[in-house]
Design an enzyme around this catalytic site. Sequence first.
Site, PDB file in Angstrom:
ATOM      1  N   ALA A   2       0.871  -1.182   0.000  1.00 55.46           N
ATOM      2  CA  ALA A   2       0.000   0.000   0.000  1.00 55.46           C
ATOM      3  C   ALA A   2       0.904   1.226   0.000  1.00 55.46           C
ATOM      4  O   ALA A   2       2.077   1.141   0.377  1.00 55.46           O
ATOM      5  CB  ALA A   2      -0.882  -0.022   1.234  1.00 55.46           C
ATOM      6  N   GLU A  61      -0.334  -9.402  -0.659  1.00 56.73           N
ATOM      7  CA  GLU A  61      -1.748  -9.727  -0.393  1.00 56.73           C
ATOM      8  C   GLU A  61      -2.543  -9.787  -1.692  1.00 56.73           C
ATOM      9  O   GLU A  61      -3.424 -10.643  -1.856  1.00 56.73           O
ATOM     10  CB  GLU A  61      -2.330  -8.688   0.578  1.00 56.73           C
ATOM     11  CG  GLU A  61      -1.723  -8.843   1.976  1.00 56.73           C
ATOM     12  CD  GLU A  61      -1.961  -7.631   2.869  1.00 56.73           C
ATOM     13  OE1 GLU A  61      -1.632  -6.505   2.453  1.00 56.73           O
ATOM     14  OE2 GLU A  61      -2.488  -7.804   3.983  1.00 56.73           O
TER      15      GLU A  61
HETATM   16  N1  COA Z   1       4.606   3.201  -0.625  1.00 57.57           N
HETATM   17  C1  COA Z   1       4.988   4.378  -1.120  1.00 57.57           C
HETATM   18  N2  COA Z   1       6.122   4.561  -1.804  1.00 57.57           N
HETATM   19  C2  COA Z   1       6.901   3.488  -1.985  1.00 57.57           C
HETATM   20  C3  COA Z   1       6.577   2.221  -1.476  1.00 57.57           C
HETATM   21  C4  COA Z   1       5.352   2.092  -0.774  1.00 57.57           C
HETATM   22  N3  COA Z   1       4.939   0.932  -0.293  1.00 57.57           N
HETATM   23  N4  COA Z   1       7.566   1.359  -1.793  1.00 57.57           N
HETATM   24  C5  COA Z   1       8.482   2.059  -2.487  1.00 57.57           C
HETATM   25  N5  COA Z   1       8.089   3.349  -2.600  1.00 57.57           N
HETATM   26  C6  COA Z   1       8.789   4.461  -3.278  1.00 57.57           C
HETATM   27  C7  COA Z   1       9.974   4.956  -2.448  1.00 57.57           C
HETATM   28  O1  COA Z   1       9.538   5.846  -1.442  1.00 57.57           O
HETATM   29  C8  COA Z   1      10.786   5.626  -3.527  1.00 57.57           C
HETATM   30  O2  COA Z   1      10.180   6.860  -3.847  1.00 57.57           O
HETATM   31  P1  COA Z   1      11.114   8.201  -4.061  1.00 57.57           P
HETATM   32  O3  COA Z   1      12.002   7.828  -5.215  1.00 57.57           O
HETATM   33  O4  COA Z   1      10.116   9.257  -4.374  1.00 57.57           O
HETATM   34  O5  COA Z   1      11.857   8.375  -2.791  1.00 57.57           O
HETATM   35  C9  COA Z   1      10.558   4.709  -4.740  1.00 57.57           C
HETATM   36  O6  COA Z   1       9.362   4.000  -4.479  1.00 57.57           O
HETATM   37  C10 COA Z   1      11.674   3.715  -4.951  1.00 57.57           C
HETATM   38  O7  COA Z   1      11.830   2.949  -3.764  1.00 57.57           O
HETATM   39  P2  COA Z   1      13.242   2.735  -3.028  1.00 57.57           P
HETATM   40  O8  COA Z   1      12.961   2.409  -1.601  1.00 57.57           O
HETATM   41  O9  COA Z   1      14.133   3.876  -3.301  1.00 57.57           O
HETATM   42  O10 COA Z   1      13.769   1.448  -3.829  1.00 57.57           O
HETATM   43  P3  COA Z   1      14.765   0.328  -3.300  1.00 57.57           P
HETATM   44  O11 COA Z   1      15.126  -0.485  -4.499  1.00 57.57           O
HETATM   45  O12 COA Z   1      15.874   0.914  -2.492  1.00 57.57           O
HETATM   46  O13 COA Z   1      13.896  -0.579  -2.287  1.00 57.57           O
HETATM   47  C11 COA Z   1      11.895  -1.765  -1.596  1.00 57.57           C
HETATM   48  C12 COA Z   1      12.776  -1.314  -2.773  1.00 57.57           C
HETATM   49  C13 COA Z   1      10.648  -2.382  -2.205  1.00 57.57           C
HETATM   50  C14 COA Z   1      12.644  -2.821  -0.786  1.00 57.57           C
HETATM   51  C15 COA Z   1      11.559  -0.552  -0.691  1.00 57.57           C
HETATM   52  O14 COA Z   1      11.033   0.463  -1.520  1.00 57.57           O
HETATM   53  C16 COA Z   1      10.563  -0.839   0.386  1.00 57.57           C
HETATM   54  O15 COA Z   1      10.916  -1.410   1.405  1.00 57.57           O
HETATM   55  N6  COA Z   1       9.285  -0.408   0.199  1.00 57.57           N
HETATM   56  C17 COA Z   1       8.255  -0.494   1.217  1.00 57.57           C
HETATM   57  C18 COA Z   1       7.760  -1.912   1.371  1.00 57.57           C
HETATM   58  C19 COA Z   1       6.700  -1.975   2.442  1.00 57.57           C
HETATM   59  O16 COA Z   1       6.946  -1.710   3.609  1.00 57.57           O
HETATM   60  N7  COA Z   1       5.495  -2.344   2.038  1.00 57.57           N
HETATM   61  C20 COA Z   1       4.373  -2.483   2.948  1.00 57.57           C
HETATM   62  C21 COA Z   1       3.550  -1.253   2.952  1.00 57.57           C
HETATM   63  S1  COA Z   1       2.173  -1.401   4.045  1.00 57.57           S
END
Ligand code: COA
Length: 259
Positions: free
Chosen positions: A66, A114
């Site tokens: 999300a 999910e």
């Molecule tokens: N919601 C909102 N934005 C998200 C997101 C999410 N769930 N997951 C990734 N993004 C955004 C990041 O904020 C970033 O945005 P920005 O460039 O404007 O800062 C962009 O997507 C790229 O993500 P980034 O974290 O830089 O990529 P990464 O390759 O270093 O890491 C993940 C990838 C998927 C491991 C990491 O983004 C992550 O942990 N995301 C959240 C996962 C999560 O907790 N999901 C459950 C949500 S309830």
Amino acid sequence: MAFNTLLTASNNGIYSITINRPDKMNALNIELIGELERALDEAIQSDDVRGIIITGTGDKAFAAGADIAEFASFRAEQAKALAENGHRIFNKIEQCTKPVIAAVNGFALGGGCELAMSCHMRIASTHAQFGQPEVKLGVIPGYGGTQRLVRYIGRARATEFLLTADMIDAGTALQLGLVNYVTAPDQLMIKCEEIMKKVAGKSPLVVKQVLDCVDAYYHKQTDGFELEIQEFSNCFNTDDFKEGTSAFLEKRKPSFKGT
Ligand code: COA
């Protein structure tokens, strides 16, 4: 139908939905969840569509959950509405009368995991990663993760992944029964289409009946055995049953009409 957050296409009876927020790792914001429901409705209502494939744009993410930025300021009441809406739509996917396959092309985290779990089947590319990392954010899964992960991989491993937030790589997902197959990235859609093609050769009536009966297993209020008896007997009044049995006896390929 045009969408802001999805790409859709309909080819050879397969309706594909591609989550399209690559700059946000295909995170599922409220607009996207609403569009997902509209795309699903379109696919369900079209007689030309025999199956649905859901995937993500690019090769990094199926959906990374999300949209955290969107819900970060929510209070309990808004969070409840968010979760209820997500549950309703993911249940619609799970109860869809046409097969839905998740083509998991990268991260499937939180709501992305999910969403994949609400589909009838999951095919993962070798670099896919599944997980429910919500506890790292001080929250729990809200789109069915605590329930569906247990169903697929059992209580002990599900509890471990839900509490540790550890990611599940594609090989482990296969071993645990979370995914049907793991493929090379360039074979992912080919594998999904291969399965859909096999299903498309069957009667749409029996496809719906099988999906309904399998779904009944998970609903306490429905006796799946009773439903199977009922649906089995219903088959005997259809043209497709006559066609299927005649084709076998006449040693030819059946041609089902859905009647
Ligand atoms: N919601 C909102 N934005 C998200 C997101 C999410 N769930 N997951 C990734 N993004 C955004 C990041 O904020 C970033 O945005 P920005 O460039 O404007 O800062 C962009 O997507 C790229 O993500 P980034 O974290 O830089 O990529 P990464 O390759 O270093 O890491 C993940 C990838 C998927 C491991 C990491 O983004 C992550 O942990 N995301 C959240 C996962 C999560 O907790 N999901 C459950 C949500 S309830």
